[in-house]
Design an enzyme around this catalytic site. Sequence first.
Site, PDB file in Angstrom:
ATOM      1  N   TRP A 186       0.866  -1.183   0.000  1.00  0.00           N
ATOM      2  CA  TRP A 186       0.000   0.000   0.000  1.00  0.00           C
ATOM      3  C   TRP A 186       0.901   1.230   0.000  1.00  0.00           C
ATOM      4  O   TRP A 186       1.754   1.390   0.865  1.00  0.00           O
ATOM      5  CB  TRP A 186      -0.928   0.044   1.218  1.00  0.00           C
ATOM      6  N   GLU A 227      -3.053  -2.793  -2.567  1.00  0.00           N
ATOM      7  CA  GLU A 227      -4.231  -2.171  -1.942  1.00  0.00           C
ATOM      8  C   GLU A 227      -4.531  -0.786  -2.520  1.00  0.00           C
ATOM      9  O   GLU A 227      -3.671   0.087  -2.531  1.00  0.00           O
ATOM     10  CB  GLU A 227      -3.956  -2.057  -0.435  1.00  0.00           C
ATOM     11  N   LYS A 229      -6.931   2.832  -2.728  1.00  0.00           N
ATOM     12  CA  LYS A 229      -7.498   3.748  -1.742  1.00  0.00           C
ATOM     13  C   LYS A 229      -8.173   4.925  -2.456  1.00  0.00           C
ATOM     14  O   LYS A 229      -7.821   5.256  -3.581  1.00  0.00           O
ATOM     15  CB  LYS A 229      -6.391   4.249  -0.815  1.00  0.00           C
ATOM     16  N   ASP A 260      -9.834  -2.942   1.054  1.00  0.00           N
ATOM     17  CA  ASP A 260      -9.958  -2.439   2.418  1.00  0.00           C
ATOM     18  C   ASP A 260     -11.341  -1.807   2.555  1.00  0.00           C
ATOM     19  O   ASP A 260     -11.721  -0.960   1.730  1.00  0.00           O
ATOM     20  CB  ASP A 260      -8.837  -1.416   2.692  1.00  0.00           C
ATOM     21  N   HIS A 263     -11.783   2.026   2.120  1.00  0.00           N
ATOM     22  CA  HIS A 263     -11.105   2.734   1.035  1.00  0.00           C
ATOM     23  C   HIS A 263     -11.973   3.077  -0.166  1.00  0.00           C
ATOM     24  O   HIS A 263     -11.487   3.192  -1.286  1.00  0.00           O
ATOM     25  CB  HIS A 263      -9.887   1.927   0.586  1.00  0.00           C
ATOM     26  N   HIS A 287      -8.890  -6.283   3.851  1.00  0.00           N
ATOM     27  CA  HIS A 287      -8.587  -5.541   5.066  1.00  0.00           C
ATOM     28  C   HIS A 287      -9.939  -5.201   5.688  1.00  0.00           C
ATOM     29  O   HIS A 287     -10.586  -4.245   5.283  1.00  0.00           O
ATOM     30  CB  HIS A 287      -7.788  -4.271   4.764  1.00  0.00           C
ATOM     31  N   ASP A 295     -12.320   7.151   6.408  1.00  0.00           N
ATOM     32  CA  ASP A 295     -11.529   5.930   6.576  1.00  0.00           C
ATOM     33  C   ASP A 295     -10.903   5.925   7.970  1.00  0.00           C
ATOM     34  O   ASP A 295      -9.695   5.976   8.139  1.00  0.00           O
ATOM     35  CB  ASP A 295     -10.452   5.894   5.475  1.00  0.00           C
ATOM     36  N   ASP A 297     -10.842   3.729  10.414  1.00  0.00           N
ATOM     37  CA  ASP A 297     -10.259   2.508  10.982  1.00  0.00           C
ATOM     38  C   ASP A 297     -10.703   2.235  12.412  1.00  0.00           C
ATOM     39  O   ASP A 297      -9.891   1.937  13.275  1.00  0.00           O
ATOM     40  CB  ASP A 297      -8.727   2.551  10.879  1.00  0.00           C
ATOM     41  N   ASP A 327      -7.656  -4.668   9.615  1.00  0.00           N
ATOM     42  CA  ASP A 327      -6.872  -3.433   9.531  1.00  0.00           C
ATOM     43  C   ASP A 327      -7.630  -2.302  10.211  1.00  0.00           C
ATOM     44  O   ASP A 327      -8.511  -1.691   9.610  1.00  0.00           O
ATOM     45  CB  ASP A 327      -6.591  -3.093   8.055  1.00  0.00           C
TER      46      ASP A 327
HETATM   47  C1  RNT Z   1      -4.044   2.590   4.878  1.00  0.00           C
HETATM   48  C2  RNT Z   1      -4.154   1.158   4.513  1.00  0.00           C
HETATM   49  C3  RNT Z   1      -3.063   0.265   5.003  1.00  0.00           C
HETATM   50  C4  RNT Z   1      -2.631   0.578   6.413  1.00  0.00           C
HETATM   51  C5  RNT Z   1      -1.616  -0.367   6.976  1.00  0.00           C
HETATM   52  C6  RNT Z   1      -1.017   0.139   8.244  1.00  0.00           C
HETATM   53  O1  RNT Z   1      -5.152   3.326   4.598  1.00  0.00           O
HETATM   54  O2  RNT Z   1      -5.392   0.674   4.915  1.00  0.00           O
HETATM   55  O3  RNT Z   1      -3.427  -1.060   4.856  1.00  0.00           O
HETATM   56  O4  RNT Z   1      -3.715   0.646   7.272  1.00  0.00           O
HETATM   57  O5  RNT Z   1      -0.672  -0.647   6.035  1.00  0.00           O
HETATM   58 ZN    ZN Z   2      -5.726  -1.425   4.708  1.00  0.00          ZN
END
Ligand code: RNT
Ligand code: ZN
Length: 419
Positions: A186, A227, A229, A260, A263, A287, A295, A297, A327
């Site tokens: 990523w 990945e 985003k 993810d 994302h 993820h 985003d 998390d 994640d």
């Molecule tokens: C960031 C991505 C990525 C990170 C990790 C820490 O937006 O989701 O996967 O969260 O690499």
């Molecule tokens: Zn991620």
Amino acid sequence: MSKQALDQAYAAAVERYKSLGIDVEKALAELDKLSISIHCWQADDVAGFEVAEGDLTGGIAATGNYPGAARNPEELRADLEKALSLLPGKHRVNVHAFYGDFGGQFVDRDQIEPKHFQTWIDWAKKVGVSLDFNCTLFSHPKSENGTLSALDPETRAFWIEHVKLCRWIAEEMGKAQGNLCIHNIWAPDGSKDLTVDAYIYRKNMKESLDKIMEDKRDPKYMRDCYESKLFGIGLESYTVGSNEFVLGYCLKNNMMVTLDAGHFHPTEGIADKISSVALFSNEIMLHVSRPVRWDSDHVVIQNDDLQSLAHEIVRADLLDRVHVGLDYFDASINRLGAYVIGVRATQKAFLKAFLEPVEQLRQLEANGQFFERLACLEEQKSLPWGVVYDYWCAQKGVPVAADYIAEIQQYEKEVTSKR
Ligand code: RNT
Ligand code: ZN
């Protein structure tokens, strides 16, 4: 709940599911096989263990100030071990490159080697988990103006070298554990404001990735996933590795796509992407995360997004091609608790999917009986899956239901609060 009461409730649940044509034991056998890749970075708010510790950059943020974050690999591994002891099932641990064991030395990202991860490899063997790996393309002075897509060729070369080394490390991890180590890429590259040369950065990114992939690694022991985003904080207007870019690159190069959950646009879930991507890509990395308005998390919980995701994977029988990883990073609550909540929520969502009377639902759908289909989907929500999960926990010798809370409080009292 006493063992006797749990056994009785379980027996009743088995009967209830049997009346719907569902074999609970078979569902639990499926759940046994679900190995979740647990991200190491919840334990320390994505700080990493490099000597030259800087701020978290790359457009991601761990908000909160809860005491007890892990400060070194030993503490982090101890926390993970504690979390694993509270979780049923056999899982994996996902390590980021800046979590190496650098022995107090400054080791720059273009200098890392498998030896810096030997203590991780040894620990994994000791506790019986397998590792996954990630290159770290953020939180570094050289990542401020992009990494693999940077205009400056020296910067690109630095990060190309880093990712190459990470693929080597991942392969060594895979060999040591005797199974596949998935390496996630990523790159945070993007721009806060209007970008004139969108094409050039993407062209650079593509060429950098092509160079990285010139190193052939044994796909039995390491495979890459990439990945995409939508945006990051301070990178709101343009992301080089957008969904189209990443999907295009992966499909053309036979690489695994990482989806993810945070994302995409706020109303866009990743569940509906599974069947499309799976038809054109052999494997998918997930993820599992929880975006709240952005985003963010947040800790994964059993919400509709998670449930749809599990349903899509199970209904399409894709579990052998979809890798489930977590994640998220919440620094505002007990970090160990965050792990246990997220893993358990994910398992529960999958268990519900394994317990779904899918043949009956398919039949209703094929018959055009859409009221009946919707009614059955609603009814499923109150089936006694919770007791099945509790029974499974008891069977595996881990705390049942909310019993894990006290264990985490105890560990906090004895260990994390003293940091
Ligand atoms: C960031 C991505 C990525 C990170 C990790 C820490 O937006 O989701 O996967 O969260 O690499
Ligand atoms: Zn991620």
